[in-house]
Scaffold this active site. Structure first.
Site: not given
Ligand code: CA
Length: 440
Positions: A214, A246, A270
């Site tokens: 991400e 994530d 995270t």
């Molecule tokens: Ca995610």
């Protein structure tokens, strides 16, 4: 608002700092902001240049800044950059301009900086990088449409996308307290999950550990509670970017997300890259939002802005690499298992900001967004191991001969991002963490 290219983006500008020129991540055209400490001293703001960290506080004490840049540099002397982020784009761009001049070859400013090099620069290898800001809130979007479709297919949904997907930038509120910078190991969580072949849940370690590729988005100055941020002002609130893994416990997620969505499957950890890549550094890599496929609805008016459509997306190569314990033992390098690009996002970052606040929700400096997993259209571009292994049903055979269907204990997962242009590249630096055995 378009960011005009200036001398800080000039591909021909070089730096007197050893190792900076042609550095894949941190040439003088990048200058990302972060928080560092050297051998346990006080954390403070710094800027990555080559294999070194530029000490903003030391430069401030040497009176190397003026005007808005000086204001920014004073705020950056703190152990988090929240006070700097509140100041917004003007001081950030002014600081970038003056630091670029100080570190460039052949400028009058560099003649003042070079004699102070021993004070201004620290070897990156001697520095510990910290979270750059105190994170108040973490929202994770779902803007990678291929990832959303692949998830729907895994659940047996037909059609795979829910009817809201092309109207709403879907997101959930995630957990800020467990975001950690690159280099900090993450522990495999225990939780409730239904083991394959069984009917009822048991409690134990996650058996289907996944990563997610991400883009992370840092929020700068916020909005007043009740006052939405319109599309036309969204860029003023975006402070910068990072990569964000994530980590996702798929078996726990499958069982718990009925009907309210992810909870413990996402909140155990995270990982982010610790440097804030500024909008100014990414300006040369801005592109138009790719047109939606024929038949897709036009975004509702509050999510539409002509300027944003023209320049609101990025052309950044992003990738996932794995480095297993076995590979490390043999001295083998990390192996790339996915390569994608931020252009595959269905929504722009400005659309995420406008949607997040359209009901009056207030954002604050140091809030962070995840974009959602950015998978591309073909399996080589899938940004999670659940997609790469087709929900754990196909082997991923690594060059070392090892096989993966999910992330195993001892695996290092790296996310990387680069913009490439005119013979130079800027990168985000490492976003890496090792998955550790659980055991509590
Ligand atoms: Ca995610």
């Amino acid at each position: 608002m378009a960011i005009l290219l200036d001398e800080t983006h000039d591909a021909k500008r070089t730096s007197w700092v050893a190792g900076a020129n042609q550095h894949a991540d941190f040439p003088v055209q990048n200058l990302p902001l972060g928080v560092f400490s050297v051998r346990g001293d006080t954390p403070r703001g710094g800027i990555a240049i080559g294999d070194a960290v530029f000490d903003i506080k030391a430069a401030c004490e040497a009176k190397l800044f003026s005007g808005d840049a000086d204001k920014a540099a004073r705020a950056a002397g703190a152990s988090t950059l929240n006070d700097l982020m509140v100041l917004g784009a003007g001081p950030r761009a002014a600081l970038r301009k003056q630091v670029s001049a100080l570190l460039a070859e052949g400028t009058p400013e560099s003649a003042r900086a070079m004699p102070l090099a021993a004070k201004l620069l620290h070897k990156a290898a001697d520095c510990t990088l910290h979270l750059p800001a105190k994170i108040g809130a973490f929202t994770d979007f779902f803007a990678g449409i291929t990832h959303a479709e692949n998830g729907g297919k895994r659940r047996g949904a037909n059609p795979p996308l829910t009817p809201n997907y092309k109207y709403v930038p879907v997101a959930y509120h995630s957990r800020a307290s467990t975001v950690r910078p690159s280099g900090v190991s993450v522990r495999r969580p225990n939780g409730q999950r239904v083991v394959d072949g069984e009917q009822l849940p048991t409690f134990g370690p996650c058996l289907k550990m996944d990563f997610e590729l991400e883009l992370g988005i840092w929020i700068g100055h916020g909005n007043t509670w009740g006052d939405p941020i319109p599309m036309s002002r969204a860029s003023e609130h975006i402070y910068g970017y990072c990569m964000l893994n994530d980590w996702s416990a798929r078996d726990i997620q499958r069982w718990e997300s009925q009907p309210l969505g992810p909870f413990l499957s996402k909140n155990f950890g995270t990982t982010i890259s610790p440097w804030i890549i500024t909008p100014e550094a990414l300006a040369p890599f801005q592109i138009a939002q790719p047109p939606r496929p024929d038949g897709d609805p036009k975004p509702l008016p509050y999510l539409w802005d002509d300027n944003d459509q023209r320049e609101g997306q990025f052309d950044l190569d992003i990738e996932v690499l794995i480095h297993t314990e076995g590979m490390r033992a043999k001295g083998a390098p990390p192996q790339r298992i996915s390569a994608s690009n931020t252009r595959h996002l269905y929504w722009t970052v400005a659309q995420m900001v406008a949607h997040h606040t359209c009901g009056g929700c207030s954002l604050e400096a140091g809030d962070i967004f995840g974009s959602g997993t950015i998978s591309g259209p073909t399996p080589e571009n899938y940004g999670s191991i659940a997609e790469l292994s087709f929900d754990g049903t196909r082997d991923i055979t690594l060059a070392s001969g090892e096989i993966r269907r999910w992330v195993q204990d001892g695996d290092d997962i790296y996310l990387r991002a680069h913009g490439r242009r005119d013979g130079y590249s800027i990168g985000f630096g490492d976003c890496c963490a090792r998955m550790m055995a659980g055991g509590r």
